[in-house]
Scaffold this motif. Structure first.
Motif, PDB file in Angstrom:
ATOM      1  N   THR A   1       0.888  -0.965  -0.060  1.00 37.14           N
ATOM      2  CA  THR A   1       0.184  -0.050  -0.049  1.00 37.14           C
ATOM      3  C   THR A   1       1.144   1.195   0.188  1.00 37.14           C
ATOM      4  N   MET A   2       2.039   1.240   0.615  1.00 33.85           N
ATOM      5  CA  MET A   2       2.741   2.197   0.852  1.00 33.85           C
ATOM      6  C   MET A   2       3.493   2.425  -0.498  1.00 33.85           C
ATOM      7  N   ALA A   3       4.277   2.142  -0.887  1.00 35.83           N
ATOM      8  CA  ALA A   3       4.507   1.322  -2.422  1.00 35.83           C
ATOM      9  C   ALA A   3       4.054   2.346  -3.059  1.00 35.83           C
ATOM     10  N   GLY A   4       3.136   2.284  -3.161  1.00 38.16           N
ATOM     11  CA  GLY A   4       2.167   3.433  -4.427  1.00 38.16           C
ATOM     12  C   GLY A   4       1.792   4.043  -3.479  1.00 38.16           C
ATOM     13  N   ILE A   5       1.519   5.081  -2.178  1.00 42.90           N
ATOM     14  CA  ILE A   5       1.471   5.745  -2.067  1.00 42.90           C
ATOM     15  C   ILE A   5       3.475   6.505  -2.346  1.00 42.90           C
ATOM     16  N   TYR A   6       4.265   6.045  -2.261  1.00 37.08           N
ATOM     17  CA  TYR A   6       5.199   7.038  -1.947  1.00 37.08           C
ATOM     18  C   TYR A   6       5.618   6.770  -3.460  1.00 37.08           C
ATOM     19  N   TYR A   7       4.762   6.803  -4.498  1.00 37.26           N
ATOM     20  CA  TYR A   7       5.417   7.568  -6.291  1.00 37.26           C
ATOM     21  C   TYR A   7       4.285   8.213  -6.539  1.00 37.26           C
ATOM     22  N   GLN A   8       3.605   8.478  -5.361  1.00 37.44           N
ATOM     23  CA  GLN A   8       2.618  10.130  -5.520  1.00 37.44           C
ATOM     24  C   GLN A   8       2.913  11.235  -5.406  1.00 37.44           C
ATOM     25  N   LEU A   9       3.952  11.048  -4.355  1.00 38.95           N
ATOM     26  CA  LEU A   9       5.198  11.832  -3.455  1.00 38.95           C
ATOM     27  C   LEU A   9       5.640  13.027  -5.036  1.00 38.95           C
ATOM     28  N   GLY A  10       6.500  12.409  -5.632  1.00 38.93           N
ATOM     29  CA  GLY A  10       7.223  12.462  -6.569  1.00 38.93           C
ATOM     30  C   GLY A  10       6.263  13.428  -7.946  1.00 38.93           C
ATOM     31  N   LYS A  11       5.368  12.617  -7.618  1.00 33.03           N
ATOM     32  CA  LYS A  11       4.284  13.537  -8.735  1.00 33.03           C
ATOM     33  C   LYS A  11       4.046  15.073  -8.840  1.00 33.03           C
ATOM     34  N   LEU A  12       3.378  14.944  -7.003  1.00 30.69           N
ATOM     35  CA  LEU A  12       2.941  16.262  -6.481  1.00 30.69           C
ATOM     36  C   LEU A  12       4.094  17.390  -6.981  1.00 30.69           C
ATOM     37  N   ILE A  13       5.432  16.799  -6.185  1.00 27.27           N
ATOM     38  CA  ILE A  13       6.960  17.797  -6.103  1.00 27.27           C
ATOM     39  C   ILE A  13       6.983  18.419  -7.979  1.00 27.27           C
ATOM     40  N   GLU A  14       6.683  17.141  -9.316  1.00 27.48           N
ATOM     41  CA  GLU A  14       6.193  17.543  -9.911  1.00 27.48           C
ATOM     42  C   GLU A  14       5.806  18.461 -10.732  1.00 27.48           C
ATOM     43  N   ILE A  15       4.523  18.374 -10.138  1.00 26.03           N
ATOM     44  CA  ILE A  15       3.051  18.802 -10.552  1.00 26.03           C
ATOM     45  C   ILE A  15       3.462  20.690  -9.690  1.00 26.03           C
ATOM     46  N   TYR A  16       3.249  20.244  -8.189  1.00 28.82           N
ATOM     47  CA  TYR A  16       3.852  21.953  -8.101  1.00 28.82           C
ATOM     48  C   TYR A  16       5.197  22.457  -7.987  1.00 28.82           C
TER      49      TYR A  16
END
Length: 383
Positions: free
Chosen positions: A114-129
């Protein structure tokens, strides 16, 4: 990324065999392995719920092309289903070691995926903002560091489980192995604590520090909540403006909140597991199912359900938008010289194919007398 998945699965398999050995320290002869009888209706219902969540994640993952998130959550949901099937079967025979191990092993390691999928989303938010908001300037490091920590956690659990199993086979005290096993779970909680700190730091910079800067203040005030994200967008990375505000979508606006609550729910569950096993195989927490229902089953089902409603593929328009994760230096190179309206999106895979590209909002001209006067009025209001 494939190598990381393989390493995680390999470590989980090692921990699985070791936990089986550790659980051998519980004498299955004519006594409940649980210290109670698992509730049939509850565990059957949980297996069905995670079965529905499995199908939901598969459909959304395929439709939005979120391969990493889909694989991670499918493994997690599959493990949850298997775990609750094991507990349901144990209702009729709570001395069966195979059913006991099935539920214990699957429900113990499921949150790792579950956390493995969540960790990657943090990187996407950094790219977006924007990379300027993050402490770690290479967003992929968030995934590598914390997935690495989860792998280490599983290995520690494997070592402790193996020691307990060997001791049990020789009729020796299993306390040392049990303590090492609990230390592996505690290490997972510690790494998640660090991740939460980094996530809250990023959220503060994106949603609070930008409001302070926009209002020209020196510290946070409750009145800053009246500033909309639309007003702040000029402070974010121009390349992804079309994803943030053209148009504004509720699933994207609330996605950071959804991610926050999901991580907190998984964190609560992991803390519960550490305390539960620290008490020992006959402790109050492990022998009373009500604690498991509230602090494990409810927490994991809520975390998974929230990220099914606020699915990252829906939040980031995964079907038509690609968000490559790059280091800060590569981002500066790719962003340099780009047309603000997004003429280079299609060549880098950013272009939203569903809607026509809009021109970005103009940045406030702080040298303009009228804007300066407006900012001064804002300061007086927020002060």
């Amino acid at each position: 990324m494939t190598s990381v998945v393989s390493a995680t699965i390999a470590a989980a398999a090692t921990a699985t065999s070791a936990v089986a050995s550790a659980s051998a320290s519980v004498d299955p002869q004519d006594q409940s392995l649980y210290g109670m009888t698992p509730n049939l209706a509850f565990n059957t219902a949980m297996a069905a719920i995670f079965g529905v969540l499995f199908i939901t994640q598969a459909v959304l993952g395929l439709w939005t092309r979120q391969w990493w998130f889909m694989v991670s959550f499918l493994i997690a949901c599959g493990l949850e289903v298997a775990g609750y099937v094991g507990r349901a079967l144990s209702h009729n025979d709570n001395t069966d070691i195979n059913d006991y191990l099935l539920q214990f092993i699957c429900l113990t390691i499921a949150p790792v995926f579950t956390m493995a999928g969540i960790y990657y989303q943090l990187g996407k938010l950094i790219e977006i903002y924007g990379h300027k908001f993050a402490l770690i300037k290479n967003p992929m490091l968030y995934s590598y560091i914390f997935m690495g920590c989860d792998i280490v956690s599983l290995i520690i659990q494997a070592v402790g489980g193996g020691m307990s199993g060997s001791a049990a086979a020789d009729y020796d005290n299993t306390a040392t192995g049990d303590h090492i096993f609990v230390a592996g779970l505690a290490f997972q909680v510690a790494s998640m604590s660090v991740f939460l700190f980094l996530w809250f730091q990023l959220a503060y910079q994106i949603f609070v520090a930008t409001r302070i800067q926009h209002a020209g203040l020196s510290r946070p005030r409750w009145s800053l909540t009246s500033i909309s994200q639309l007003e702040l967008d000029y402070l974010y990375r121009p390349k992804f403006e079309f994803l943030r505000i053209h148009p504004q979508r509720w699933v994207f606006i609330y996605f950071p909140w959804a991610l926050t609550f999901s991580v907190i729910f998984v964190f609560i569950r992991c803390v519960y597991r550490v305390i539960e096993l620290a008490e020992g195989w006959g402790g109050d927490l492990i022998t009373h199912e009500v604690y498991f229902i509230i602090l494990d089953a409810l927490m994991m089902s809520l975390a998974t359900t929230i990220l099914s409603v606020f699915h990252p593929g829906l939040a980031f328009k995964g079907r038509s938008v690609k968000i490559p994760i790059k280091s800060a230096s590569k981002v500066e190179d790719s962003d340099h010289g780009d047309d603000v309206a997004g003429s280079n999106y299609s060549s880098e895979g950013y272009r939203d194919k569903e809607i026509e590209q809009r021109a970005p909002l103009p940045k406030p001209n702080f040298d303009s007398p009228s804007v300066a006067s407006s900012m001064q009025q804002n300061r007086e209001v927020y002060i």
